[in-house]
Every structure is written in C-alpha cells, then in structure tokens.
Design an enzyme around this catalytic site. Sequence first.
Site: not given
Length: 172
Positions: A81, A94, A97, A99
Amino acid sequence: MVFVGLGSNLGDSAAILQAAFVSLDELPDTRLLKASRLYRTPAWGLTSQPDFLNAVAMLDTTLTPQALLAALLRIERDAGRLRRDDGSDRWGPRTLDLDLLLYADQVIEEPGLRVPHPHLHDRAFALLPLVEIAPQVRIPGIGAACDSLARMATDDIQALPYTPPPPTHAAR
C-alpha cells in the site's frame, strides 16, 4: 476488545486479507480472537474502481491505540500500500486498507486518529462483518452496531464462502 476493518481491491485480495489476519495475530502483545468472512462489496466513495473484499478482525491487545495504528500502517506498507502525502488517493484502489474501527469503548479525537472510525455507522461494508463476529457490539456515541446496520441496504454485499480464520498463536 479492538476491531480492525480490512479491505482490498487490487491483486489477489482474498490472499492479501488472509495474510493481513496473520500479520495482525503476529503483532506484539496482540491476539486475533475472531475473523469475519470475506465480503465482496461495491467501491464506496470513488465508485469507478474494482469491487472490494472486506472483513473485520477482533483483537485482544495491550498496544496503545497510537501504537496499534502505527502497526496497521506498517502492515499496509508491507502489503504494497502506497499513500500519497496529500491524501488524493484516499478513496482509490488499494492492495490493503486497515482501519481501526473500535478500541474498546474509547473515544479518541487526535490528529491522524479518530476512534470510533468516524464513518463506521454509515458503512454497511464495515458493519456487516463487524456484526457477524460481535453481534452485541456498541459504537460509542452512536449505539448498537446492529441497529445502524438494520437501517441500511446490504443487498449489494455478497458474503463469500466461509474460510476459517488463521490459527492464533498457541503460546506467547
């Protein structure tokens, strides 16, 4: 309990997410407790890109939220990434990811770190796998995650055939 959202829409996304589950379990002072199924979801934000695969991991960790975020960013970089300094690729495709969705019942507002994730209660692609592994979880300041999920359409999200989560470390 800590919850991390995982997403990918470049490369072999299923393999990338499975490797990310393993990487999360290998973090210091951290244990992967549960991993959701993988869900195929339409791109959100910038919609002219490939569909995503999304999932959620439940972790037990003694890392601080800041240390955990730094570790998540390292795992993303290790998976290929790249983030532009100006943030112009925020909604783009991407490889991975990660989070930080929830960190226990904490509310954190500081530069670069907002917990709960500020859009969690609006995103079916994060709520569906979250509620799968933690049906009773609450979003601080919002309420039950299942109530937020019940208010949104999920018919464009497809659960993929179940893949068992990777084994957690037997001894630490």
